[in-house]
Motif scaffolding. Structure first.
Motif, PDB file in Angstrom:
ATOM      1  N   VAL A 111      31.261  54.454  42.071  1.00  0.00           N
ATOM      2  CA  VAL A 111      32.190  53.332  42.201  1.00  0.00           C
ATOM      3  C   VAL A 111      33.324  53.678  43.167  1.00  0.00           C
ATOM      4  O   VAL A 111      33.584  52.944  44.134  1.00  0.00           O
ATOM      5  N   ASN A 114      32.207  54.049  46.841  1.00  0.00           N
ATOM      6  CA  ASN A 114      31.454  52.994  47.532  1.00  0.00           C
ATOM      7  C   ASN A 114      31.975  51.580  47.320  1.00  0.00           C
ATOM      8  O   ASN A 114      31.469  50.649  47.957  1.00  0.00           O
ATOM      9  N   TYR A 115      32.954  51.395  46.471  1.00  0.00           N
ATOM     10  CA  TYR A 115      33.450  50.040  46.202  1.00  0.00           C
ATOM     11  C   TYR A 115      34.106  49.448  47.446  1.00  0.00           C
ATOM     12  O   TYR A 115      34.927  50.097  48.103  1.00  0.00           O
ATOM     13  N   LYS A 116      33.747  48.215  47.782  1.00  0.00           N
ATOM     14  CA  LYS A 116      34.235  47.566  48.996  1.00  0.00           C
ATOM     15  C   LYS A 116      35.279  46.496  48.704  1.00  0.00           C
ATOM     16  O   LYS A 116      35.758  45.821  49.619  1.00  0.00           O
ATOM     17  N   GLY A 117      35.641  46.320  47.467  1.00  0.00           N
ATOM     18  CA  GLY A 117      36.587  45.264  47.099  1.00  0.00           C
ATOM     19  C   GLY A 117      38.035  45.692  47.240  1.00  0.00           C
ATOM     20  O   GLY A 117      38.367  46.624  47.984  1.00  0.00           O
ATOM     21  N   THR A 119      40.956  47.576  46.527  1.00  0.00           N
ATOM     22  CA  THR A 119      41.291  48.835  45.864  1.00  0.00           C
ATOM     23  C   THR A 119      42.760  48.889  45.452  1.00  0.00           C
ATOM     24  O   THR A 119      43.181  49.847  44.800  1.00  0.00           O
ATOM     25  N   TYR A 124      41.730  48.147  39.328  1.00  0.00           N
ATOM     26  CA  TYR A 124      41.064  49.226  40.069  1.00  0.00           C
ATOM     27  C   TYR A 124      41.899  50.498  40.021  1.00  0.00           C
ATOM     28  O   TYR A 124      41.364  51.606  39.842  1.00  0.00           O
ATOM     29  N   ILE A 161      32.861  45.626  38.138  1.00  0.00           N
ATOM     30  CA  ILE A 161      32.951  46.387  39.391  1.00  0.00           C
ATOM     31  C   ILE A 161      31.751  47.318  39.547  1.00  0.00           C
ATOM     32  O   ILE A 161      31.235  47.506  40.654  1.00  0.00           O
ATOM     33  N   THR A 162      31.289  47.881  38.444  1.00  0.00           N
ATOM     34  CA  THR A 162      30.144  48.791  38.515  1.00  0.00           C
ATOM     35  C   THR A 162      28.866  48.028  38.827  1.00  0.00           C
ATOM     36  O   THR A 162      27.963  48.551  39.503  1.00  0.00           O
ATOM     37  N   GLU A 164      28.547  45.766  40.875  1.00  0.00           N
ATOM     38  CA  GLU A 164      28.481  45.483  42.302  1.00  0.00           C
ATOM     39  C   GLU A 164      27.926  46.660  43.103  1.00  0.00           C
ATOM     40  O   GLU A 164      27.623  46.514  44.281  1.00  0.00           O
ATOM     41  N   ILE A 165      27.807  47.825  42.469  1.00  0.00           N
ATOM     42  CA  ILE A 165      27.349  49.026  43.168  1.00  0.00           C
ATOM     43  C   ILE A 165      25.829  49.024  43.282  1.00  0.00           C
ATOM     44  O   ILE A 165      25.115  48.653  42.341  1.00  0.00           O
TER      45      ILE A 165
END
Length: 698
Positions: A111, A114-117, A119, A124, A161-162, A164-165
């Motif tokens: 997460v 690699n999370y693109k949202g 932050t 978060y 959020i997870t 979305e990975i």
């Protein structure tokens, strides 16, 4: 087991002492001068940034390996190979601490990496703090108080959020859907009842069943204790530390050990460790060092604890090398039964100038033993093989990082210590980093008057170093067990660790007010010893309470040790007002009124704890810890938490590790460079990618 001197003073089965902070160090002390041949200008040294960030109850620091560029290429190459061997075992400590830690850690890394949202979203940021806490503690339990900690973000946000990975980045098992996996992981993370305590020392419970550590499965405390007691050869004085390198499980109704070795449990990581250790053998400094490395590799391949003892003996015999390494299953503090060794590694290089102080103490070990207050039959008649030095850490991993030891004394196996001797080190650059990062607020808040505050500020830094030296070099190496009495892990059981740390602390305390240290030239005056007494009593009875949650009792072994020593001395000296409790303006202080009488009390308690160890007196050991080391005055605790909260100082600290980078030419190392990363999250993500050798289920 002597791991953990957490400058307030803590110990490594090889044995060590761990320190998470040095908040009471001399805050006006100038940086220690360089101890290698070529020194950097002070203007450059002053720019080194020791503190990087603070979150939750944690501070993240850095330490400096001075003059690394001046180290010869062969030594640099050796250090690089040992550096890689140290980090190759990093996954092991996570799995040892809890069965699902690796799955949780790798999910968080997927997460965070690699999370693109957004932050900067508050949820978060809360999840990021949770991930940092997991990295800092090598799992989902607090590294010190052993309680499970929970994220402050919501479970729904975590699942959202997870989800979305990319599922290929998550540690999803074959045949398991992403939804099933995420539900399982979220439950592991957010349910406070699951794995609530990493290590339980509550004697009213089954310690194995109430502890979340991954050392036993389907086994009761009695079954485990009986299993290992049956292995001990009572006619021999040279038993290995049975159970040190295995997980004990029940299969088809029978107890079976899953041994940590090449071809056994944790093999993928151990194979990497062995590969780097074998490379290190090719550039060893001398025959003794090469022999020790060869014997360590032999142990990793065989899993035989007799081989581990042989390695320990070879390690003790290597006293000439500048480079030192601890690598293996060392401390047993994470096991409620004191059997299983947690993986750790410390790679270091000798600080030759600073080693003079600790070596002087080691050379006089027989004098200290002869003049101790122990019963005559409990004194060593011929103290053997104590070597001591100050080292500069290069990298630490496993149970030694990010929260690190400041002193190491090895090995832990008592018969080796008595027959072959031991080796002690003080991690000089770690101690210096704590000193540079400290602030004066704790001293000003918790010490009674200006006289005491000035004494602590002027002498506490040296007093801490001397305490560590005496604790490791003299304390853990002192005393003998009476014939026919088993090892402390067998006789004193779950109290062995706290009692051993208390015993070593008391050796240090007893001699810190002895003119002998002035005569040896390692201490300027008895004011230094008085500062050590001021610190110890205040830490043991007041300051360490800042580390405990409201309503809790003391469970961590080193905290129990300090509380036991300080509370026992306070009670026994009450009639003569040796230590006085003062309350002014709603603030509580403990003030030493008679340092000489306090020294006598420390000597009496030292004699008793050595008797307990030497005679295997479980009942007396139980009473010392339970009556003096466990209970917390809740009103005082509330007061201390309130006072500490205003200081804005996280009570625990750990380190970002330096980074070694080999410079290659035609397939050969022609140089090794060192860098000092500043971002904790970045290093943890890099370590996860580079050293994630184990599957999530082992």
């Amino acid at each position: 087991m002597n791991n953990y001197i957490k400058i307030a003073a803590f110990s490594i089965a090889l044995s060590a002492c761990h320190s998470s902070d040095n908040e009471l160090a001399n805050l006006n002390l100038a940086p220690k001068k360089d101890t290698l041949a070529i020194s950097k200008p002070d203007s450059i040294e002053e720019k080194f940034e020791y503190v990087t960030e603070q979150f939750s109850d944690l501070r993240v620091l850095r330490y400096n390996v001075k003059d690394f560029d001046q180290v010869p290429l062969q030594t640099k190459t050796l250090l690089y190979y040992l550096y890689e061997a140290a980090l190759s075992g990093r996954d092991i400590i996570y799995d040892q601490n809890y069965k699902y830690n690796l799955a949780i850690r790798k999910t968080l890394e997927a997460v965070i990496g690699n999370y693109k949202g957004d932050t900067q979203d508050e949820q978060y940021q809360k999840l990021l703090v949770y991930a940092k806490r997991v990295w800092f503690s090598n799992g989902i339990h607090h590294h010190y108080n052993m309680d499970k900690f929970l994220p402050e973000c919501t479970k729904d946000y975590f699942l959202e959020i997870t989800n979305e990975i990319d599922p290929s980045l998550l540690p999803i098992a074959a045949g398991e859907t992403k939804a099933q996996f995420l539900n399982f992981i979220a439950t592991q993370i957010f349910d406070p009842k699951i794995a609530a305590k990493k290590v339980s020392l509550d004697s009213k419970t089954d310690l194995v069943k109430s502890s979340a550590v991954n050392f036993y499965e389907g086994v009761t405390q009695k079954e485990a204790s009986d299993f290992y007691s049956a292995q001990v050869n009572k006619s021999s004085n040279q038993n290995p530390m049975y159970g040190l390198n295995s997980k004990l499980v029940k299969e088809n109704g029978k107890l079976v050990e899953k041994v940590w070795m090449v071809g056994g449990m944790y093999s993928p990581a151990i194979e990497k460790i062995v590969m780097w250790l074998e490379k290190a053998q090719t550039v060893a400094e001398n025959t003794a060092q090469k022999t020790a490395l060869e014997k360590l590799v032999k142990f990793y391949k065989s899993g035989n604890l007799v081989d581990f003892d042989e390695y320990n003996i070879a390690w003790v015999n290597d006293t000439a090398s500048a480079v030192d390494v601890v690598n293996g299953f060392i401390e047993v503090y994470q096991d409620p039964l004191g059997k299983k060794g947690s993986f750790e590694s410390v790679v270091s290089v000798k600080d030759f100038e600073a080693s003079k102080r600790i070596a002087t103490i080691g050379k006089n070990a027989q004098w200290f033993e002869d003049n101790s207050p122990l019963l005559p039959q409990h004194k060593k008649k011929n103290v053997k093989g104590i070597s001591a030095k100050v080292i500069n850490a290069l990298v630490e991993s496993g149970d030694a990082a990010p929260s690190t030891p400041i002193g190491i004394n090895l090995p832990n196996n008592e018969w080796i210590r008595e027959v072959k001797g031991s080796k002690s080190v003080n991690l000089g650059n770690i101690v210096e980093a704590y000193e540079q990062a400290a602030g004066a607020n704790v001293v000003n808040e918790f010490y009674y008057n200006d006289e005491i505050k000035e004494r602590v500020k002027n002498y506490a830094s040296l007093a801490d170093k001397l305490h560590t030296d005496m604790h490791e070099v003299i304390g853990h190496a002192s005393g003998v067990i009476e014939p026919g009495i088993g090892q402390p892990q067998e006789t004193l059981k779950n109290y062995a660790s706290a009692l051993e740390e208390g015993r070593a602390d008391l050796v240090a305390l007893y001699y810190l007010l002895d003119p002998k240290l002035i005569e040896l030239g390692v201490m300027p005056s008895l004011e230094c010893g008085k500062a050590a007494y001021d610190e110890y009593i205040t830490k043991g009875l007041i300051v360490q309470l800042a580390r405990i949650k409201p309503g809790k009792e003391i469970e961590e072994a080193h905290m129990r040790n300090r509380k036991m020593v300080a509370a026992w001395a306070f009670e026994k000296g009450a009639k003569e007002n040796v230590i006085e409790k003062k309350v002014e303006n709603g603030k509580t202080y403990f003030v030493v009124n008679d340092y000489n009488k306090l020294r006598v009390l420390f000597g009496e308690l030292l004699k008793e704890i050595q008797r307990v160890k030497s005679q295997g007196d479980y009942i007396a050991g139980h009473d010392l810890i339970e009556n003096y080391g466990v209970k917390v005055d809740q009103a005082l605790h509330k007061e201390i938490l309130e006072r500490y909260s205003h200081l804005n100082i996280a009570p625990y600290a750990g380190f970002i590790q330096p980074k070694l980078i080999p410079v290659m030419q035609d397939g050969k190392i022609i140089d090794v460079k060192i860098e000092y990363p500043k971002d904790f999250t970045t290093q943890m993500l890099e370590f996860g990618k580079s050293y994630g050798f184990l599957p999530v289920n082992n």
